[in-house]
Design a protein around this motif. Structure first.
Motif, PDB file in Angstrom:
ATOM      1  N   PHE A 179       0.828  -1.199   0.000  1.00  0.00           N
ATOM      2  CA  PHE A 179       0.000   0.000   0.000  1.00  0.00           C
ATOM      3  C   PHE A 179       0.861   1.247   0.000  1.00  0.00           C
ATOM      4  CE2 PHE A 179      -2.190  -3.406   2.199  1.00  0.00           C
ATOM      5  CZ  PHE A 179      -3.359  -3.482   1.479  1.00  0.00           C
TER       6      PHE A 179
ATOM      7  N   SER B 275      -9.177   5.005  -1.911  1.00  0.00           N
ATOM      8  CA  SER B 275      -9.127   4.212  -3.137  1.00  0.00           C
ATOM      9  C   SER B 275      -9.038   5.099  -4.374  1.00  0.00           C
ATOM     10  CB  SER B 275     -10.349   3.294  -3.226  1.00  0.00           C
ATOM     11  OG  SER B 275     -10.283   2.462  -4.350  1.00  0.00           O
TER      12      SER B 275
ATOM     13  N   GLY C 124      -4.970   4.662  -3.352  1.00  0.00           N
ATOM     14  CA  GLY C 124      -4.805   3.731  -2.246  1.00  0.00           C
ATOM     15  C   GLY C 124      -3.979   4.284  -1.115  1.00  0.00           C
TER      16      GLY C 124
ATOM     17  N   ASN D 271      -6.880  -1.418  -3.122  1.00  0.00           N
ATOM     18  CA  ASN D 271      -5.681  -0.713  -2.666  1.00  0.00           C
ATOM     19  C   ASN D 271      -5.853  -0.008  -1.328  1.00  0.00           C
ATOM     20  OD1 ASN D 271      -4.235  -1.473  -5.044  1.00  0.00           O
ATOM     21  ND2 ASN D 271      -5.479   0.041  -6.118  1.00  0.00           N
TER      22      ASN D 271
ATOM     23  N   ASN E  27      -5.968  -6.176  -3.645  1.00  0.00           N
ATOM     24  CA  ASN E  27      -4.971  -5.524  -2.815  1.00  0.00           C
ATOM     25  C   ASN E  27      -5.620  -4.828  -1.619  1.00  0.00           C
ATOM     26  OD1 ASN E  27      -2.153  -4.991  -2.400  1.00  0.00           O
ATOM     27  ND2 ASN E  27      -2.551  -2.866  -2.943  1.00  0.00           N
TER      28      ASN E  27
END
Length: 172
Positions: free
Chosen positions: A38, A70, A74, A94, A140
């Motif tokens: 991240f 997001s 992210g 993310n 993710n």
């Protein structure tokens, strides 16, 4: 409409079914799990209107922080120390939801906060209540930290009479 992916379409399940059934299990060709990464950008839920008073329903603020995180490529959505009452939280790609030590994310027992959604249960189409934490078509994502997430399970899972003694049932 939110649909959960049937388990048979997950890469891990495909690898498990690739081997013919034998008396022994084969684990040598399982896919490698990729650890999420991240950006360092941090989105504190307080900046989106969340209040740690145990009374304010913070799901709109938490979800706004997740959306902003997001949309900006992210990062980390930070749940600081405190008592945070919330309804459903929907993670997006993310996003790392991070709970600081002494943070308690307390999901409300108010059933009206969890609308019915189209999903599946054991591979069959179903209508069920939205779960406290979910994600749809997200990649993710992670939930990290040393805080506590309390899904208010006592409100959702009814106790069965045969699981209690007679005196426990009377006092329930």
């Amino acid at each position: 409409m939110r649909l959960h992916i049937p388990i048979l379409s997950i890469a891990l399940a495909a690898a498990l079914y690739a081997e013919p059934a034998t008396a022994q299990y084969s684990w040598n060709n399982l896919p490698v799990v990729q650890e999420p990464t991240f950006r360092k950008d941090t989105f504190n839920i307080r900046r989106y209107g969340a209040k740690a008073d145990g009374l304010t329903l913070n799901s709109p603020a938490i979800n706004k922080a997740i959306d902003a995180c997001s949309k900006n490529g992210g990062g980390v959505v930070l749940v600081p120390a405190g008592l945070w009452l919330t309804g459903p939280v929907v993670l997006k790609s993310n996003v790392e939801l991070h709970l600081e030590k002494s943070a308690l994310l307390q999901f409300t027992e108010d059933f009206d906060q969890y609308p019915l959604i189209a999903t599946n249960y054991e591979g069959l189409a179903a209508m069920r209540c939205q779960p406290p934490i979910s994600a749809v078509d997200a990649t993710n994502i992670a939930i990290t930290g040393h805080g506590i997430i309390d899904g208010a399970g006592d409100a959702w899972r009814q106790v069965k009479k045969d699981k209690l003694t007679e005196s426990q049932w009377k006092n329930w």
